[in-house]
Design a protein around this motif. Structure first.
Motif, PDB file in Angstrom:
ATOM      1  N   TYR A  32       0.809  -1.219   0.000  1.00  0.00           N
ATOM      2  CA  TYR A  32       0.000   0.000   0.000  1.00  0.00           C
ATOM      3  C   TYR A  32       0.843   1.270   0.000  1.00  0.00           C
ATOM      4  O   TYR A  32       0.393   2.327   0.461  1.00  0.00           O
ATOM      5  N   GLY A  33       2.040   1.158  -0.520  1.00  0.00           N
ATOM      6  CA  GLY A  33       2.877   2.343  -0.670  1.00  0.00           C
ATOM      7  C   GLY A  33       3.264   3.021   0.620  1.00  0.00           C
ATOM      8  O   GLY A  33       3.584   4.212   0.626  1.00  0.00           O
ATOM      9  N   GLY A  34       3.225   2.276   1.718  1.00  0.00           N
ATOM     10  CA  GLY A  34       3.579   2.859   3.006  1.00  0.00           C
ATOM     11  C   GLY A  34       2.487   3.732   3.596  1.00  0.00           C
ATOM     12  O   GLY A  34       2.684   4.349   4.655  1.00  0.00           O
ATOM     13  N   LEU A  35       1.332   3.780   2.953  1.00  0.00           N
ATOM     14  CA  LEU A  35       0.224   4.602   3.434  1.00  0.00           C
ATOM     15  C   LEU A  35      -0.703   3.791   4.336  1.00  0.00           C
ATOM     16  O   LEU A  35      -0.833   2.577   4.167  1.00  0.00           O
ATOM     17  N   PRO A  36      -1.363   4.430   5.285  1.00  0.00           N
ATOM     18  CA  PRO A  36      -2.398   3.738   6.052  1.00  0.00           C
ATOM     19  C   PRO A  36      -3.494   3.254   5.105  1.00  0.00           C
ATOM     20  O   PRO A  36      -3.838   3.940   4.134  1.00  0.00           O
ATOM     21  N   VAL A  37      -4.014   2.086   5.376  1.00  0.00           N
ATOM     22  CA  VAL A  37      -5.026   1.508   4.492  1.00  0.00           C
ATOM     23  C   VAL A  37      -6.238   2.417   4.369  1.00  0.00           C
ATOM     24  O   VAL A  37      -6.835   2.545   3.293  1.00  0.00           O
ATOM     25  N   ARG A  38      -6.602   3.072   5.451  1.00  0.00           N
ATOM     26  CA  ARG A  38      -7.750   3.984   5.402  1.00  0.00           C
ATOM     27  C   ARG A  38      -7.504   5.130   4.410  1.00  0.00           C
ATOM     28  O   ARG A  38      -8.416   5.569   3.702  1.00  0.00           O
ATOM     29  N   GLU A  39      -6.260   5.605   4.341  1.00  0.00           N
ATOM     30  CA  GLU A  39      -5.909   6.658   3.398  1.00  0.00           C
ATOM     31  C   GLU A  39      -5.967   6.140   1.960  1.00  0.00           C
ATOM     32  O   GLU A  39      -6.401   6.850   1.044  1.00  0.00           O
ATOM     33  N   VAL A  40      -5.511   4.894   1.755  1.00  0.00           N
ATOM     34  CA  VAL A  40      -5.575   4.290   0.421  1.00  0.00           C
ATOM     35  C   VAL A  40      -7.021   4.197  -0.044  1.00  0.00           C
ATOM     36  O   VAL A  40      -7.335   4.497  -1.210  1.00  0.00           O
ATOM     37  N   LYS A  41      -7.899   3.798   0.845  1.00  0.00           N
ATOM     38  CA  LYS A  41      -9.328   3.705   0.505  1.00  0.00           C
ATOM     39  C   LYS A  41      -9.877   5.067   0.102  1.00  0.00           C
ATOM     40  O   LYS A  41     -10.655   5.191  -0.857  1.00  0.00           O
ATOM     41  N   LYS A  42      -9.474   6.103   0.789  1.00  0.00           N
ATOM     42  CA  LYS A  42      -9.920   7.451   0.466  1.00  0.00           C
ATOM     43  C   LYS A  42      -9.489   7.833  -0.947  1.00  0.00           C
ATOM     44  O   LYS A  42     -10.271   8.400  -1.716  1.00  0.00           O
ATOM     45  N   VAL A  43      -8.247   7.499  -1.300  1.00  0.00           N
ATOM     46  CA  VAL A  43      -7.734   7.799  -2.640  1.00  0.00           C
ATOM     47  C   VAL A  43      -8.517   7.020  -3.702  1.00  0.00           C
ATOM     48  O   VAL A  43      -8.877   7.559  -4.750  1.00  0.00           O
ATOM     49  N   LEU A  44      -8.764   5.732  -3.430  1.00  0.00           N
ATOM     50  CA  LEU A  44      -9.533   4.919  -4.373  1.00  0.00           C
ATOM     51  C   LEU A  44     -10.896   5.543  -4.640  1.00  0.00           C
ATOM     52  O   LEU A  44     -11.343   5.636  -5.786  1.00  0.00           O
ATOM     53  N   ASP A  45     -11.569   5.971  -3.588  1.00  0.00           N
ATOM     54  CA  ASP A  45     -12.895   6.557  -3.740  1.00  0.00           C
ATOM     55  C   ASP A  45     -12.832   7.845  -4.559  1.00  0.00           C
ATOM     56  O   ASP A  45     -13.700   8.098  -5.407  1.00  0.00           O
ATOM     57  N   GLU A  46     -11.807   8.649  -4.316  1.00  0.00           N
ATOM     58  CA  GLU A  46     -11.660   9.901  -5.064  1.00  0.00           C
ATOM     59  C   GLU A  46     -11.429   9.648  -6.546  1.00  0.00           C
ATOM     60  O   GLU A  46     -11.883  10.415  -7.398  1.00  0.00           O
ATOM     61  N   LEU A  47     -10.719   8.536  -6.855  1.00  0.00           N
ATOM     62  CA  LEU A  47     -10.371   8.235  -8.241  1.00  0.00           C
ATOM     63  C   LEU A  47     -11.391   7.339  -8.943  1.00  0.00           C
ATOM     64  O   LEU A  47     -11.280   7.088 -10.145  1.00  0.00           O
ATOM     65  N   GLY A  48     -12.368   6.846  -8.202  1.00  0.00           N
ATOM     66  CA  GLY A  48     -13.365   5.957  -8.791  1.00  0.00           C
ATOM     67  C   GLY A  48     -12.831   4.571  -9.081  1.00  0.00           C
ATOM     68  O   GLY A  48     -13.316   3.890  -9.994  1.00  0.00           O
ATOM     69  N   LEU A  49     -11.840   4.133  -8.304  1.00  0.00           N
ATOM     70  CA  LEU A  49     -11.257   2.800  -8.466  1.00  0.00           C
ATOM     71  C   LEU A  49     -11.758   1.859  -7.379  1.00  0.00           C
ATOM     72  O   LEU A  49     -12.056   2.286  -6.262  1.00  0.00           O
ATOM     73  N   GLN A  50     -11.829   0.575  -7.717  1.00  0.00           N
ATOM     74  CA  GLN A  50     -12.159  -0.450  -6.739  1.00  0.00           C
ATOM     75  C   GLN A  50     -10.909  -1.241  -6.354  1.00  0.00           C
ATOM     76  O   GLN A  50      -9.968  -1.338  -7.154  1.00  0.00           O
ATOM     77  N   ALA A  51     -10.924  -1.776  -5.166  1.00  0.00           N
ATOM     78  CA  ALA A  51      -9.861  -2.689  -4.747  1.00  0.00           C
ATOM     79  C   ALA A  51     -10.271  -4.085  -5.189  1.00  0.00           C
ATOM     80  O   ALA A  51     -11.118  -4.724  -4.570  1.00  0.00           O
ATOM     81  N   ALA A  52      -9.675  -4.554  -6.289  1.00  0.00           N
ATOM     82  CA  ALA A  52     -10.056  -5.863  -6.823  1.00  0.00           C
ATOM     83  C   ALA A  52      -9.585  -6.985  -5.909  1.00  0.00           C
ATOM     84  O   ALA A  52     -10.306  -7.962  -5.683  1.00  0.00           O
ATOM     85  N   ALA A  53      -8.372  -6.867  -5.394  1.00  0.00           N
ATOM     86  CA  ALA A  53      -7.788  -7.904  -4.541  1.00  0.00           C
ATOM     87  C   ALA A  53      -6.497  -7.350  -3.955  1.00  0.00           C
ATOM     88  O   ALA A  53      -6.021  -6.284  -4.354  1.00  0.00           O
TER      89      ALA A  53
END
Length: 244
Positions: A32-53
């Protein structure tokens, strides 16, 4: 994201943004690039991406499964993948221990609404003393409800196997498919989809009937930039999938 691992080390969020701009629907994580998972989720939502796996090291499945499950729930990911076995763990004794671990971890994941998958390379296609390949023993000796497959069509082909036959054999047990092509020369190097000799079209044609939920574009190494490679592969998939 494994394909873009070097780019991710420099700019993880920027790499995700570029993936979204290219038109991908989601990403499969390998860290996760050294980022907190909660922050990664925030970025995904902003970009319209899903976490496939998420690819998770075997050691984390052994020692830190509760956190792995928690992270997937935060990301909205339904699949966690055991991605690789180190050479010293490829003995028959270790495969038996692996099967037990996958069964136990897979059951815990399933109880939490997460699916555990096993990702193959070519070494799992070597025969064991009972005549089965290691990959066959992994799937045959675990409960199909607890352990699914993330079949990698390049590595199956590299081992002399036909990916479609494996998808048929484990129909509805292959929610994730790693799509990558292979050059037709002796080197059998990694190639962009549609430029090599792997029968990608037959694989994609079988997808719905086989129960595939995510097509995951991965290219371990490239002679182009990784972004160029994944764009070529994505355009090939768009053309093939929209022409059906």
């Amino acid at each position: 994201m494994y394909t873009l691992r070097e780019e991710s080390e420099v700019d993880f969020v920027g790499t995700l943004r570029k993936v979204a701009e290219l038109g991908f629907n989601g990403v499969e994580f390998a860290g996760y690039g050294g980022l907190p998972v909660r922050e990664v989720k925030k970025v995904l939502d902003e970009l319209g991406l899903q976490a496939a796996a998420s690819h998770v090291p075997l050691e984390d499945l052994e020692l830190n499964l509760e956190q792995v499950i928690k992270d997937q729930k935060l990301l909205g990911s339904k699949y966690v993948v055991c991605p690789y076995l180190l050479p010293e763990r490829r003995t028959e004794q270790h495969y038996q221990a692996l099967i037990l671990l996958l069964e136990q971890a897979g059951e815990k994941c399933r109880q939490e609404g997460i699916t555990l998958c096993y990702h193959n390379h070519d070494f799992e296609l070597e025969r064991l003393s009972d005549g089965r390949t290691a990959l066959e023993s992994i799937f045959e000796d675990t409960n199909a409800a607890n352990v699914k497959a993330e079949l990698d069509v390049y590595w199956l082909t590299k081992a002399g196997e036909k990916p479609v036959e494996w998808m048929n054999r484990y129909r509805n047990r292959t929610p994730l498919i790693h799509l990558k092509d292979m050059t037709t020369d002796e080197e059998q190097y990694f190639a962009e989809l549609g430029t090599g000799g792997v029968d990608i079209e037959s694989v994609s044609n079988l997808g719905v009937d086989a129960g595939v939920k995510w097509w995951i574009v991965e290219q371990d190494f490239s002679r182009r930039t990784p972004f160029e490679s994944i764009e070529i592969s994505l355009n090939y998939l768009k053309e093939k999938l929209t022409s059906k």
